[in-house]
Motif scaffolding. Structure first.
Motif, short mmCIF file in Angstrom:
data_model
loop_
_atom_site.label_atom_id
_atom_site.label_comp_id
_atom_site.label_asym_id
_atom_site.label_seq_id
_atom_site.Cartn_x
_atom_site.Cartn_y
_atom_site.Cartn_z
N ASN A 1 80.62 -66.15 23.06
CA ASN A 1 81.37 -65.61 24.19
C ASN A 1 81.67 -66.68 25.23
OD1 ASN A 1 82.34 -63.21 25.82
ND2 ASN A 1 80.75 -64.01 27.18
N GLU A 2 80.70 -67.58 25.44
CA GLU A 2 80.92 -68.67 26.40
C GLU A 2 82.03 -69.60 25.93
OE1 GLU A 2 78.35 -72.29 28.54
OE2 GLU A 2 77.42 -70.94 27.07
N LYS A 3 82.05 -69.92 24.63
CA LYS A 3 83.10 -70.80 24.11
C LYS A 3 84.46 -70.13 24.16
CE LYS A 3 80.07 -73.50 21.11
NZ LYS A 3 79.78 -73.94 19.72
N LEU B 1 67.15 -60.37 15.88
CA LEU B 1 67.98 -59.82 16.95
C LEU B 1 68.11 -60.80 18.11
CD1 LEU B 1 66.76 -56.10 17.01
CD2 LEU B 1 68.91 -56.98 16.10
N SER B 2 67.03 -61.50 18.45
CA SER B 2 67.09 -62.47 19.55
C SER B 2 68.02 -63.63 19.19
CB SER B 2 65.70 -62.99 19.87
OG SER B 2 65.14 -63.69 18.77
N GLN B 3 67.96 -64.11 17.94
CA GLN B 3 68.86 -65.19 17.52
C GLN B 3 70.31 -64.71 17.47
OE1 GLN B 3 67.24 -66.51 13.80
NE2 GLN B 3 65.67 -67.81 14.75
N LEU B 4 70.52 -63.47 17.03
CA LEU B 4 71.87 -62.92 17.00
C LEU B 4 72.44 -62.78 18.41
CD1 LEU B 4 74.16 -61.68 15.29
CD2 LEU B 4 73.01 -59.46 15.53
N THR B 5 71.63 -62.33 19.33
CA THR B 5 72.08 -62.21 20.73
C THR B 5 72.40 -63.58 21.31
OG1 THR B 5 70.68 -60.26 21.00
CG2 THR B 5 71.45 -61.34 23.00
N LYS B 6 71.58 -64.56 21.01
CA LYS B 6 71.82 -65.92 21.50
C LYS B 6 73.14 -66.47 20.94
CE LYS B 6 69.70 -70.51 21.67
NZ LYS B 6 68.51 -71.31 21.26
#
Length: 288
Positions: free
Chosen positions: A266-268, A255-260
């Protein structure tokens, strides 16, 4: 205060004292400050501290008492459970001004302790000593007081131990920096460390049983407490518990890797949208 007192100091206290000593003014040969923490019967646990501006002359000491009181009030707002337990000073010896400074803290709290930390590393390591002020003399005659040493040691919580282990790795790094390791790596390192420690315990027990080493009753009691603290379960139950906890760790990592990844995407996309808007703005005719 009884001389059988035990003082326990957290690592963050030593870090703050060392940092204050490094940042001291050029005309001060040492720093002093307030110790805060908790008192439980015959044990004083020092959990935090802060430095106090001061100047020492041959016959007197000038300290910013107002600053000390304001800092203590601010600390109470952050940690209301912490109380004033004493004061610290850098150096390895009691000086002629120590009694004057201790007198102030004796008015602020009951039976304050005094902690000295040798930040000059004169003995090759960061040594610390703790004292209490004990009255002396004959009742009805001349009386006085003296600093009496008491037992002092280090104590750390699990988060502090994790931080210290990470900091210790910089000792062997040329760049003096180290990155936090992933959760699965931590589990692997902890398992390897546990296996090494169990090997040392088994080696000691076998040496005692073979008569190659003298038995130690304190070590035996510690081993009994260790064995009794392990929950009784069969191998199948242990494997089920281990796999369940491992699945939880893997899910958290996923989940942490998916959120990252989502944040990076989203930034790109945001950058692409901004660039498209700028290009469209260039094509639009300017208002006359």
């Amino acid at each position: 205060m009884a001389v059988n007192l035990v003082v326990k100091v957290h690592p963050v206290v030593l870090f703050q004292i060392a940092d204050s000593y490094e940042r001291r003014s050029a005309d001060n040969h040492r720093v002093i400050g307030t110790l805060v923490g908790n008192v439980d019967k015959q044990c004083v646990e020092v959990t935090n501290c802060f430095c106090i501006p001061h100047k020492e002359y041959e016959e007197r000491v000038e300290a910013d008492i107002v600053y000390a009181q304001e800092m203590f009030e601010l600390n109470k707002k952050v940690a209301p459970h912490e109380t004033l337990v004493g004061w610290f000073a850098t150096g390895s010896e009691i000086t002629s001004h120590s009694a004057l400074i201790h007198d102030y803290y004796a008015r602020e709290t009951k039976d304050p302790i005094h902690l000295t930390v040798d930040t000059t590393l004169s003995s090759g390591r960061l040594t610390m000593k703790s004292y209490v002020f004990v009255p002396l003399g004959v009742p009805g005659a001349t009386t006085g007081s003296m600093f009496t040493p008491v037992q002092v040691g280090m104590v750390a919580t699990e988060p502090e131990i994790a931080g210290l282990d990470l900091l210790h790795k910089t000792k062997y790094s040329k760049v003096r920096t180290v990155e936090p390791v992933p959760d699965l790596t931590k589990i692997s390192l902890a398992a390897d460390k546990l296996e090494t420690m169990l090997g040392a315990v088994l080696g000691y027990v076998e040496a005692v049983l073979a008569g190659r080493e003298e038995p130690d009753s304190s070590v035996g009691r510690a081993l009994i407490d260790l064995v009794q603290s392990v929950p009784k379960m069969d191998p199948d139950q242990f494997e089920t518990m281990l796999n369940s906890n491992l699945r939880d760790v893997l899910m958290v990592v996923y989940l942490s890797q998916l959120t990252k990844t989502q944040l990076q995407l989203n930034e790109k996309l945001s950058m692409v949208s901004v660039n498209n808007i700028r290009e469209m703005a260039k094509l639009l005719p300017l208002d006359s």
